[in-house]
Design a protein around this motif. Sequence first.
Motif, PDB file in Angstrom:
ATOM      1  N   UNK A  20       0.934  -1.231   0.106  1.00 35.11           N
ATOM      2  CA  UNK A  20       0.074   0.104   0.242  1.00 35.11           C
ATOM      3  C   UNK A  20       1.005   1.203   0.031  1.00 35.11           C
ATOM      4  N   UNK A  32       2.950  -0.707   4.116  1.00 37.26           N
ATOM      5  CA  UNK A  32       2.920  -2.005   4.636  1.00 37.26           C
ATOM      6  C   UNK A  32       2.356  -2.710   3.286  1.00 37.26           C
ATOM      7  N   UNK A  34      -0.036  -5.569   3.824  1.00 38.17           N
ATOM      8  CA  UNK A  34      -1.006  -6.316   4.269  1.00 38.17           C
ATOM      9  C   UNK A  34      -1.291  -6.092   5.743  1.00 38.17           C
ATOM     10  N   UNK A  35       0.040  -6.439   6.293  1.00 40.70           N
ATOM     11  CA  UNK A  35       0.089  -6.320   7.889  1.00 40.70           C
ATOM     12  C   UNK A  35       1.324  -5.722   8.279  1.00 40.70           C
ATOM     13  N   UNK A  36       1.083  -4.559   9.033  1.00 42.45           N
ATOM     14  CA  UNK A  36       2.301  -4.315   9.568  1.00 42.45           C
ATOM     15  C   UNK A  36       2.969  -4.839  10.788  1.00 42.45           C
ATOM     16  N   UNK A  37       1.959  -5.403  11.526  1.00 44.52           N
ATOM     17  CA  UNK A  37       2.332  -6.129  12.720  1.00 44.52           C
ATOM     18  C   UNK A  37       3.205  -7.595  12.204  1.00 44.52           C
ATOM     19  N   UNK A 296      -2.866   4.655  23.064  1.00 45.76           N
ATOM     20  CA  UNK A 296      -1.548   4.641  21.975  1.00 45.76           C
ATOM     21  C   UNK A 296      -0.789   5.911  22.192  1.00 45.76           C
ATOM     22  N   UNK A 298       1.390   9.009  20.959  1.00 45.35           N
ATOM     23  CA  UNK A 298       1.710   9.503  19.556  1.00 45.35           C
ATOM     24  C   UNK A 298       2.394  10.774  19.676  1.00 45.35           C
TER      25      UNK A 298
ATOM     26  N   UNK B  34      -9.226  -1.262   6.006  1.00 40.69           N
ATOM     27  CA  UNK B  34      -7.902  -1.484   5.336  1.00 40.69           C
ATOM     28  C   UNK B  34      -7.144  -0.292   5.233  1.00 40.69           C
ATOM     29  N   UNK B  35      -7.680   0.802   5.281  1.00 43.44           N
ATOM     30  CA  UNK B  35      -6.888   2.160   5.356  1.00 43.44           C
ATOM     31  C   UNK B  35      -6.135   2.220   6.578  1.00 43.44           C
ATOM     32  N   UNK B  37      -5.228  -0.263   8.666  1.00 45.73           N
ATOM     33  CA  UNK B  37      -4.444  -1.212   8.963  1.00 45.73           C
ATOM     34  C   UNK B  37      -4.609  -1.731  10.299  1.00 45.73           C
ATOM     35  N   UNK B  38      -3.614  -2.687  10.751  1.00 43.58           N
ATOM     36  CA  UNK B  38      -3.800  -3.309  12.054  1.00 43.58           C
ATOM     37  C   UNK B  38      -4.021  -2.396  13.092  1.00 43.58           C
ATOM     38  N   UNK B  62      -4.946   2.405  14.969  1.00 44.24           N
ATOM     39  CA  UNK B  62      -4.018   1.284  14.333  1.00 44.24           C
ATOM     40  C   UNK B  62      -2.538   1.690  14.944  1.00 44.24           C
TER      41      UNK B  62
END
Lengths: 366, 129
Positions: A20, A32, A34-37, A296, A298, B34-35, B37-38, B62
């Motif tokens: 992406x 990423x 698909x999956x960053x993790x 989280x 930031x 999807x935009x 992400x996890x 995310x």
Amino acid sequence: MSDTSKKTPLYNAHLDAGGKIVDFSGWQLPIHYGSQIDEHKAVRTAAGMFDVSHMTVVDVKGADAQTWLRTLLTNDVAKLSDGKALYSCMCNEQGGVLDDLIVYQLSETNYRVIVNSATREKDIAWMQKKKKGDVTIDVPSGLAMIAVQGPDAIANANTAVQKMLSDATVDMLDLKRFSAKFVGDWFIARTGYTGEDGVEIVLPDSLVQQLWQTLLDGGVSPAGLGARDTLRLEAGMHLYGNDLDEEHTPVESGLAWVVDCDDENRNFIGREVVEDHKAFGGKHTFTGVVLEGRGVLRSGQVVQLAGQDVGVVTSGTFSPSLQKAIGMIRISKPITGSCDVVIRDKPIAAKIVPLPFIKGGQATFS
Amino acid sequence: MEIPGDLRFTPSHEWVRMNDDGSVTIGISQHAQEQLGDLVYVETPEMDMSCDAEQGVAVVESVKAASDIYAPIKGTVVACNPSLADTPELINSDPYGDGWIFTIMPDNPDDYEQLMGPDDYQAMTENEG
């Protein structure tokens, strides 16, 4: 996305791998695949690869190369033997950080410096302006760069490079940590930005797609900018623009260790302020935090102690390895124990911890 | 992923499902997850809170970024998904099912009818690129 944004030679390879794409300081790069993790975990447990072709390579050569770099950088290249790397800041006269970089010594008259992409024009202009003596500054074009990182990275990269160069004498295992060498026109450095073992390979851009594919075939996972950020943050590594800027000295950003004042005759740019901060402290100190409450961390969130603002989060994220929110903070006075971080107007408890958060795959605190 | 035909949508990518008791359940669309992400953290609304249409009432985060979730219509929060505290990734794996976020009882049941249908939403996301 602007039409002027640049693509690396691996752009199509990123699309093929499901990347992406986002704009990253003018470059179209994958955030990423698909999956960053999953990508983060691949680097911590096996091997991942990053397209870092946007990074800026600067070659500094000439009879006065060492002498001049000793005035340009806060760390002292005189410590280097041939083939060794050094992490340093480059400061302005006020001691503010213009950039952080890695300098590799090939010989005392030949250095390769790798600086950030967002600061490229500023850095090159600064270096040209400050240049003294018999020194040439060259920014080679036609290069690309892949970082292969993780516990299996060296073995994987070794296999791929030997296959491509048909040269079994290319052995990265004999390359010590924080060392580099040229193999033909390929530059191979055992450095990185993840806290894992690995190599960064600079090679002609005509060959980079083949290297990427060979690494992919060998089982190395593509990893995007997202994973790069969580990995470097866990490893306590700074991001220029977030954790480092021209408003603060390296000492105020937790990088006193890259300020070398041992040689009292070495008048590097910014020394007066930076040395004072190293000896007596600056206006700020820098450390890590782990969020104890939910949420989280930031960049930009305010740090409080007993309801008083004492600083700011410079980088924050959710650590995939620790399953906790982690951050770096710049604060007006040293704090031990705990503090609060204001998240959406609510103070949330956080614990002060030293950097890095992760070393050798393990948490550095309990 | 097919968009379930019984859903309505907002321009800010929430989906809305009408329940038998007249309440509506809200989550975020497949496109939105999807935009983002996890997902690693969800802050659900306070129970029994009154909310206006387009009021930010929840937050999803995310690894990459935080995003506000807006109430699609005026009403009162009557349920929140308790599973999201420990498994926010349900929003990634099942955005239209187990990844629901909260339920409100609308002040005016007709408000639901004003929301975008699946085809219009699909067209909107395609125009966004």
